[in-house]
Design a protein around this motif. Structure first.
Motif, PDB file in Angstrom:
ATOM      1  N   GLU A  84      84.059  18.564  51.921  1.00 35.98           N
ATOM      2  CA  GLU A  84      84.357  19.915  51.675  1.00 35.98           C
ATOM      3  C   GLU A  84      85.601  19.677  50.905  1.00 35.98           C
ATOM      4  O   GLU A  84      86.495  18.774  51.215  1.00 35.98           O
ATOM      5  CB  GLU A  84      85.062  20.635  52.497  1.00 35.98           C
ATOM      6  N   ARG A  92      88.438  21.114  47.374  1.00 33.79           N
ATOM      7  CA  ARG A  92      88.983  22.901  47.513  1.00 33.79           C
ATOM      8  C   ARG A  92      89.732  22.128  45.910  1.00 33.79           C
ATOM      9  O   ARG A  92      89.792  21.007  46.200  1.00 33.79           O
ATOM     10  CB  ARG A  92      89.634  23.009  48.171  1.00 33.79           C
ATOM     11  N   ASP A 152      82.866  31.593  44.936  1.00 28.28           N
ATOM     12  CA  ASP A 152      84.218  31.055  44.443  1.00 28.28           C
ATOM     13  C   ASP A 152      83.458  29.670  44.639  1.00 28.28           C
ATOM     14  O   ASP A 152      84.576  29.102  45.785  1.00 28.28           O
ATOM     15  CB  ASP A 152      85.319  31.115  44.981  1.00 28.28           C
ATOM     16  N   ILE A 153      81.802  29.441  44.997  1.00 28.58           N
ATOM     17  CA  ILE A 153      81.256  27.925  45.681  1.00 28.58           C
ATOM     18  C   ILE A 153      80.423  27.759  45.116  1.00 28.58           C
ATOM     19  O   ILE A 153      79.825  28.331  44.363  1.00 28.58           O
ATOM     20  CB  ILE A 153      81.602  28.140  47.348  1.00 28.58           C
ATOM     21  N   ARG A 205      80.588  19.977  49.190  1.00 30.03           N
ATOM     22  CA  ARG A 205      81.082  21.353  49.099  1.00 30.03           C
ATOM     23  C   ARG A 205      81.924  21.830  48.031  1.00 30.03           C
ATOM     24  O   ARG A 205      83.078  20.875  48.440  1.00 30.03           O
ATOM     25  CB  ARG A 205      80.409  22.442  50.470  1.00 30.03           C
ATOM     26  N   ILE A 206      82.367  22.458  47.117  1.00 25.67           N
ATOM     27  CA  ILE A 206      83.574  22.871  46.875  1.00 25.67           C
ATOM     28  C   ILE A 206      83.704  23.827  46.391  1.00 25.67           C
ATOM     29  O   ILE A 206      82.963  24.738  45.470  1.00 25.67           O
ATOM     30  CB  ILE A 206      82.907  22.377  44.835  1.00 25.67           C
ATOM     31  N   ALA A 207      84.496  23.938  47.375  1.00 23.29           N
ATOM     32  CA  ALA A 207      86.019  25.930  46.679  1.00 23.29           C
ATOM     33  C   ALA A 207      86.890  25.512  45.991  1.00 23.29           C
ATOM     34  O   ALA A 207      87.613  24.978  46.056  1.00 23.29           O
ATOM     35  CB  ALA A 207      86.496  26.354  48.145  1.00 23.29           C
ATOM     36  N   PHE A 208      86.810  26.535  44.692  1.00 27.19           N
ATOM     37  CA  PHE A 208      87.127  26.867  43.417  1.00 27.19           C
ATOM     38  C   PHE A 208      88.123  28.066  43.389  1.00 27.19           C
ATOM     39  O   PHE A 208      87.664  29.119  44.000  1.00 27.19           O
ATOM     40  CB  PHE A 208      86.774  26.718  42.725  1.00 27.19           C
TER      41      PHE A 208
END
Length: 473
Positions: A8, A10, A127-128, A137-140
């Motif tokens: 993960e 962010r 936003d993912i 998995r990148i949340a932005f």
């Protein structure tokens, strides 16, 4: 077997693509105080350095050396027979190209390790992002799509193997072919076609239209067609209808809009019909972006923000002005605006004025289009200054007297655009672009110093004719 846990990440701004636009966007976001990551699917090095601007100009420069050597007799200089070593020519192209690519990669490697992510990204929400192997998995908060472009290859050429070339593969061939068919007479097609012809390759160019190098002015189109026809075989208004193996080569069959057609066998075929954005597999629908009829994202051309999601588009992925200086600027705009959206909301997004359009083709003579170009529907609103370079002094001294220039101004004399096919077009185009960007009139630019004898004096002739035309009104 238990699947490995997802990694993960962010960040404030996720940038997809580490080419010219992507690296500019990453830097701009960081400078604006955002936490940014840069995602590269590989091979990296930017389109310009690896398969575009730089290797093509290396090939063009080699072709110019051969062409100048053959024409040295015009100056009373005897050179003897000219022989082009295709293997050595292409080795130098790759060697110097690799230096440019290494320079880009070294810049990428200077970024912090934690900011560099390798893999092919795909949106799964607005936003993912997830990477292709699904272990990251990148949340932005905001994202920038700077995924570059890929060459378009007509479906009828599929299955013909490495005899079909694109700009992604052209510079890897070990030797020059004996014959080459080029499909597409736009900037890339005509640049490569002329370079190959001057290196001794028998070139045939096929184009569905009737103009080369993106020219629009009818006089310039006619001049260009005549000049390039002296170096290669041209077939205008044609569509390739069939492609098949023929021994070690490819047989192409084409038809013309006037009913005429033809066929020929070529060692290699270069597909030069454009480079559409590399957007396939990005999951744009999952991101919530509004898409146009071609499946590309709809976005504001000034802020570069997409419709429906906090996602910006820059560089070749934007498909609006696919040239390096615009890609770098768009990257900076997209990166700054992505950071501003996360930190300040929509009110922080800037809407910078666009640069004046500047497009060049590095043929000989070269072409340039600046600002507003030929438009017959606006003829009554414009004053035109023209100069014929077949009679221009410095051009004749260099034995490069060919082509012409058109400069456009409005009725107040303010410069609005230009189109040219002439020696040193890259330099004349820059001067005019800066003048137009600064809002200069024909008189303003005419009053600047111009040295004698130079090609730039051609501008003086054209500007004087605009001024005279204004006085005549």
């Amino acid at each position: 077997m238990q699947e490995p846990p997802l990694r993960e990440l962010r960040c404030d701004v996720a940038v997809i693509g580490a080419g010219t636009a992507g690296m500019a966007a990453y830097r701009a976001a960081r400078e604006a105080g955002a936490r940014a990551v840069l995602i590269e699917a590989g091979p990296g090095g930017s389109t310009c350095a690896r398969v575009g601007c730089m290797p093509s100009k290396l090939l063009i420069t080699a072709a110019k050396a051969a062409h100048d050597a053959r024409r040295a007799g015009e100056f009373g200089v005897a050179t003897g027979p000219i022989r082009v070593d295709g293997v050595a020519t292409l080795q130098r192209v790759r060697r110097e190209r690799d230096r440019f690519v290494a320079g880009v990669l070294s810049e990428f490697e200077k970024f912090p390790n934690e900011d560099r992510v390798n893999g092919r990204a795909r949106f799964v929400a607005r936003d993912i992002l997830v990477l292709e192997d699904r272990d990251t998995r990148i949340a932005f908060g905001a994202a920038v799509i700077a995924a570059g472009s890929s060459p378009a290859v007509p479906e009828l050429l599929a299955g013909l193997g490495d005899r079909v070339l694109t700009t992604d593969t052209l510079f890897e061939i070990p030797d020059l072919p004996r014959s080459l068919a080029v499909i597409g007479g736009g900037p890339v097609g005509i640049e490569i076609a002329q370079a190959m012809a001057r290196l001794g390759v028998a070139v045939t160019l096929l184009d569905g239209g009737h103009a080369l190098a993106g020219l629009r002015d009818p006089d310039l189109v006619a001049r260009a067609n005549a000049l390039f026809a002296a170096e290669m075989t041209l077939h205008f208004g044609t569509k390739v209808e069939r492609a098949e193996s023929a021994g070690d080569g490819i047989r192409l069959t084409w038809a013309g809009k006037d009913g005429a057609g033809g066929s020929g066998v070529f060692d290699r075929v270069l597909a030069a019909a454009g480079r559409p954005p590399s957007l396939r597999g990005l999951g744009l629908e999952e991101a919530g972006l509004s898409l146009d009829e071609k499946g590309g994202p709809c976005f504001d051309p000034r802020t570069l923000m997409g419709e429906g999601a906090p996602i910006f588009v820059a560089g070749d992925a934007a498909a609006s002005r696919p040239v390096l200086h615009e890609a770098a600027r768009q990257g900076r705009i997209a990166g700054r605006n992505a950071a501003a959206l996360v930190r300040s909301g929509p009110t922080g997004i800037a809407t910078p004025a666009p640069w004046v359009n500047l497009a060049m083709v590095f043929t000989d003579p070269g072409t340039a289009a600046v600002g507003e170009t030929y438009d017959p529907e606006r003829a009554a609103e414009r004053v035109v200054g023209a100069v014929d370079f077949s009679r221009q002094g410095r051009a004749r001294i260099m034995d490069r007297a060919a082509g012409a220039l058109r400069i456009y101004a409005d009725r107040a004399g303010c410069l609005t655009g230009a189109e040219m096919l002439c020696p040193e077009a890259e330099h004349l185009g820059h001067l005019l672009a800066m003048a137009i960007q600064d809002g200069q009139t024909a008189q303003d630019l005419r009053d600047r110093p111009f040295y004698h004898p130079t090609v730039e004096e051609g501008l003086v002739t054209a500007l004087t004719r605009i001024i005279d035309g204004l006085d005549a009104r």
